[in-house]
Design an enzyme around this catalytic site. Structure first.
Site, PDB file in Angstrom:
ATOM      1  N   LYS A 138     112.406 102.470 115.128  1.00 20.15           N
ATOM      2  CA  LYS A 138     113.438 103.490 115.232  1.00 20.15           C
ATOM      3  C   LYS A 138     113.909 103.906 113.846  1.00 20.15           C
ATOM      4  O   LYS A 138     113.863 103.082 112.944  1.00 20.15           O
ATOM      5  CB  LYS A 138     114.621 103.016 116.084  1.00 20.15           C
ATOM      6  N   TYR A 224     121.618 103.367 117.774  1.00 23.65           N
ATOM      7  CA  TYR A 224     122.105 102.287 118.654  1.00 23.65           C
ATOM      8  C   TYR A 224     123.343 102.747 119.429  1.00 23.65           C
ATOM      9  O   TYR A 224     123.498 102.447 120.612  1.00 23.65           O
ATOM     10  CB  TYR A 224     122.455 101.031 117.851  1.00 23.65           C
TER      11      TYR A 224
HETATM   12  P1  NAD Z   1     112.262  97.664 104.051  1.00 24.70           P
HETATM   13  O1  NAD Z   1     112.737  98.548 102.946  1.00 24.70           O
HETATM   14  O2  NAD Z   1     112.636  96.242 104.004  1.00 24.70           O
HETATM   15  O3  NAD Z   1     110.669  97.754 104.139  1.00 24.70           O
HETATM   16  C1  NAD Z   1     109.968  98.961 104.052  1.00 24.70           C
HETATM   17  C2  NAD Z   1     108.505  98.670 103.772  1.00 24.70           C
HETATM   18  O4  NAD Z   1     107.822  99.909 103.607  1.00 24.70           O
HETATM   19  C3  NAD Z   1     108.275  97.861 102.495  1.00 24.70           C
HETATM   20  O5  NAD Z   1     107.285  96.905 102.727  1.00 24.70           O
HETATM   21  C4  NAD Z   1     107.780  98.899 101.507  1.00 24.70           C
HETATM   22  O6  NAD Z   1     106.891  98.357 100.547  1.00 24.70           O
HETATM   23  C5  NAD Z   1     107.050  99.866 102.430  1.00 24.70           C
HETATM   24  N1  NAD Z   1     106.944 101.202 101.855  1.00 24.70           N
HETATM   25  C6  NAD Z   1     105.834 101.945 101.857  1.00 24.70           C
HETATM   26  N2  NAD Z   1     106.047 103.123 101.254  1.00 24.70           N
HETATM   27  C7  NAD Z   1     107.327 103.127 100.859  1.00 24.70           C
HETATM   28  C8  NAD Z   1     108.133 104.065 100.165  1.00 24.70           C
HETATM   29  N3  NAD Z   1     107.661 105.248  99.779  1.00 24.70           N
HETATM   30  N4  NAD Z   1     109.406 103.730  99.920  1.00 24.70           N
HETATM   31  C9  NAD Z   1     109.925 102.562 100.318  1.00 24.70           C
HETATM   32  N5  NAD Z   1     109.200 101.620 100.980  1.00 24.70           N
HETATM   33  C10 NAD Z   1     107.917 101.906 101.240  1.00 24.70           C
HETATM   34  O7  NAD Z   1     112.723  98.344 105.408  1.00 24.70           O
HETATM   35  P2  NAD Z   1     112.865  97.661 106.827  1.00 24.70           P
HETATM   36  O8  NAD Z   1     114.249  97.177 106.983  1.00 24.70           O
HETATM   37  O9  NAD Z   1     111.770  96.691 107.047  1.00 24.70           O
HETATM   38  O10 NAD Z   1     112.723  98.947 107.788  1.00 24.70           O
HETATM   39  C11 NAD Z   1     111.466  99.498 108.121  1.00 24.70           C
HETATM   40  C12 NAD Z   1     111.596 100.297 109.427  1.00 24.70           C
HETATM   41  O11 NAD Z   1     112.017  99.407 110.455  1.00 24.70           O
HETATM   42  C13 NAD Z   1     112.640 101.408 109.394  1.00 24.70           C
HETATM   43  O12 NAD Z   1     112.185 102.505 110.147  1.00 24.70           O
HETATM   44  C14 NAD Z   1     113.855 100.803 110.063  1.00 24.70           C
HETATM   45  O13 NAD Z   1     114.675 101.755 110.703  1.00 24.70           O
HETATM   46  C15 NAD Z   1     113.208  99.880 111.073  1.00 24.70           C
HETATM   47  N6  NAD Z   1     114.052  98.718 111.384  1.00 24.70           N
HETATM   48  C16 NAD Z   1     114.306  98.454 112.698  1.00 24.70           C
HETATM   49  C17 NAD Z   1     115.088  97.384 113.043  1.00 24.70           C
HETATM   50  C18 NAD Z   1     115.336  97.082 114.484  1.00 24.70           C
HETATM   51  O14 NAD Z   1     116.194  96.236 114.781  1.00 24.70           O
HETATM   52  N7  NAD Z   1     114.589  97.672 115.417  1.00 24.70           N
HETATM   53  C19 NAD Z   1     115.642  96.574 112.066  1.00 24.70           C
HETATM   54  C20 NAD Z   1     115.354  96.860 110.717  1.00 24.70           C
HETATM   55  C21 NAD Z   1     114.550  97.937 110.399  1.00 24.70           C
END
Ligand code: NAD
Length: 379
Positions: A138, A224
Site C-alpha cells: 500500500k 488505514y
Molecule cells: P524503506 O525505505 O525501508 O525501503 C525501501 C526499499 O526500496 C529499500 O530497500 C530501497 O533500497 C529500495 N529502493 C529502490 N529504489 C529506491 C529509490 N529510488 N528510493 C528509495 N528507496 C529505493 O521503505 P519500507 O518501509 O520498506 O516501505 C516500502 C513499501 O512498503 C512502501 O510502499 C510502504 O508504503 C510499504 N509499507 C507497508 C507497510 C504495511 O504495514 N503494509 C509497512 C511499511 C511499509
C-alpha cells in the site's frame, strides 16, 4: 472441492506437482487437491528495506502455505546477507535490471512488491508479465490510472493480484467487520478513524519526496484511516470533504503533513478521518444505534486492543499479521479461497485519496463518489 484454474494447473504441471494427477486422470480434482495441500508457494520480495527486513522475511519463516524463495534488490551486499541468513540460492536473487528473467524461475510463484510507492506499478506490471502472481504494498500506486494499469496487467497475464493490506487477515479487524455485518451495536451512524505518526527523521527520505511517494501522510497512513471508515460502516463513501493543515512547512516541503476528511455513506452514516506525519494517533471508534466499539491501537502490527459499550474487552491471541496475510493470499492462489484484499480495493482507496486531494485543492468542497455497492470489498 474448489476448481483449479488453468494457470495454476500449468504451473503445477511445470513443477511436476501434478504428474500423478495427469497420469491417473480420474478423479482429477481429488488428486490435484492432495497435491495442492502439500505445496507451498515461493515468494520473491522486491525491495529489501525495513518492511521486508523486519516484518515480511521473518513472517515468511512462519507461514504454512508460502515461503521466502527469492529476492530482488538493487544492493549487492544485501544479496549476500540475505543469502546467508535465509539460504536463498544464487539463481533466485535478482536486481532491478535482470528482474524480468524471473519468468524462467519455477521456484518463484508470487512477487511481492515492497518498494517506494511510485515504483509499485512498474514492478507489479513486470511481475505480471513474467507470469507471477502479485502482491502490491500500500498504497497501490500514486494515481488511479496506475492502479488500473496494474489490475489490467494481472488480468491479461491471468495472474492473481492482492494488496498488502495485512489488517484484513487479523482477528480484530475481522471482528469489526462481523459487528458491522451483524449489527451487534445497531445501525452504524458514525466512525472516527485516526492513523498517524510523527515523522522527524531524514527530511530527504522518499516518503517526504512527492515524486517517489505520490503524497505525504494521506498516501502513507491515510489509507488505514480510509479503510477503517469503510469497514467500520460496511459501505463505500458517496462523498468526501477534506482539509489540510501545515505547521512544519520547512520539514514537509513537498508532501502533506496533516489531513482530515469527512465521508458520507449511503446509509446516512458519517465518518471523520485524520492522518498525519506530524502527530501520533492510531484508533477507530464506531458508534451505532445501540452501542459503540473501538480499537486502540487499530492499525499497527499488533497486538491490537479493543473494547465495547457492553463493558467487554476485544481480545485475541497475537500472531504475525504479515504471516496471516501472506498465507491468506497463498490460500487464494492455491485453493481458490476468497481474496481478502483484491486489487480493486487498492484502486478504490486511491480513488478516495484523489477525491480528498481534489477537495483540498477546491477549498474543502464536497466531492461526490460513485462506487458500485461493495466495489473493492474483499472476500
Ligand atoms: P524503506 O525505505 O525501508 O525501503 C525501501 C526499499 O526500496 C529499500 O530497500 C530501497 O533500497 C529500495 N529502493 C529502490 N529504489 C529506491 C529509490 N529510488 N528510493 C528509495 N528507496 C529505493 O521503505 P519500507 O518501509 O520498506 O516501505 C516500502 C513499501 O512498503 C512502501 O510502499 C510502504 O508504503 C510499504 N509499507 C507497508 C507497510 C504495511 O504495514 N503494509 C509497512 C511499511 C511499509
Amino acid at each position: 472441492m474448489k476448481p483449479i484454474d488453468r494457470r495454476m494447473f500449468n504451473h503445477l504441471v511445470a513443477k511436476g506437482a501434478a504428474g500423478a494427477a495427469i497420469l491417473s486422470a480420474a478423479p482429477f480434482a481429488c488428486a490435484m487437491g492432495n497435491n495442492q495441500e502439500k505445496k507451498k508457494l515461493g515468494i520473491a520480495l522486491v525491495g529489501l528495506g525495513s518492511y521486508s527486513t523486519y516484518q515480511l522475511a521473518p513472517a515468511l519463516q512462519e507461514t504454512q502455505h508460502c515461503y521466502l524463495a527469492g529476492i530482488v534488490t538493487g544492493t549487492p551486499e544485501k544479496e549476500k546477507a540475505w543469502a546467508n541468513k535465509y539460504g536463498i540460492p544464487k539463481g533466485n536473487s535478482y536486481n532491478y535490471q535482470n528482474f524480468d528473467n524471473i519468468a524462467n524461475n519455477d521456484d518463484i510463484d508470487v512477487v511481492y512488491v515492497v518498494l517506494p510507492n511510485s515504483m509499485h506499478a512498474e514492478f507489479c506490471i513486470r511481475a505480471a508479465k513474467a507470469g507471477k502472481h502479485v502482491i502490491c504494498e500500500k498504497p497501490m500506486g500514486i494515481s488511479v490510472s496506475e492502479c488500473d494499469d496494474i489490475i489490467n496487467a494481472c488480468k491479461q497475464a491471468d495472474v492473481k493480484l492482492g494488496m498488502g493490506y495485512r489488517l484484513h487477515s487479523e482477528p480484530y479487524t475481522q471482528q469489526v467487520k462481523q459487528f458491522v455485518k451483524e449489527k451487534t451495536f445497531g445501525e452504524v451512524q458514525f466512525v472516527a478513524a485516526e492513523a498517524a505518526y510523527r515523522s522527524a527523521g531524514n527530511p530527504d527520505q522518499w516518503r517526504l519526496n512527492k515524486k517517489l511517494s505520490g503524497g505525504g501522510a494521506l498516501m502513507n497512513m491515510g489509507v488505514y484511516a480510509i479503510q477503517s471508515a469503510i469497514y467500520g460502516t460496511g459501505e463505500n463513501p458517496i462523498s468526501v470533504s477534506a482539509q489540510e493543515f501545515s505547521t512544519r512547512p520547512e520539514y514537509f516541503k513537498d508532501t502533506d503533513e496533516t489531513i482530515m476528511a469527512q465521508f458520507e455513506f449511503p446509509s446516512g452514516a458519517v465518518a471523520n478521518i485524520s492522518t498525519s506525519h506530524n502527530f501520533n494517533a492510531n484508533s477507530m471508534y464506531v458508534s451505532g444505534t445501540s452501542g459503540w466499539f473501538q480499537l486502540q491501537p487499530a492499525n499497527n502490527y499488533g497486538p491490537l486492543s479493543g473494547k465495547t459499550s457492553r463493558g467487554g474487552e476485544i481480545k485475541f491471541p497475537h500472531e504475525s499479521q504479515q504471516k496471516l496475510q501472506m498465507d491468506d493470499f497463498a490460500k487464494h492462489v492455491l485453493f481458490g479461497e476468497p481474496n481478502k484484499a483484491p486489487g480493486e480495493m487498492g484502486k478504490r482507496d486511491m480513488m478516495i485519496v484523489e477525491a480528498i486531494y481534489e477537495s483540498i485543492a477546491k477549498g474543502g468542497q464536497k466531492i461526490t463518489l460513485n462506487f458500485k455497492p461493495g466495489f473493492g470489498f474483499g472476500g
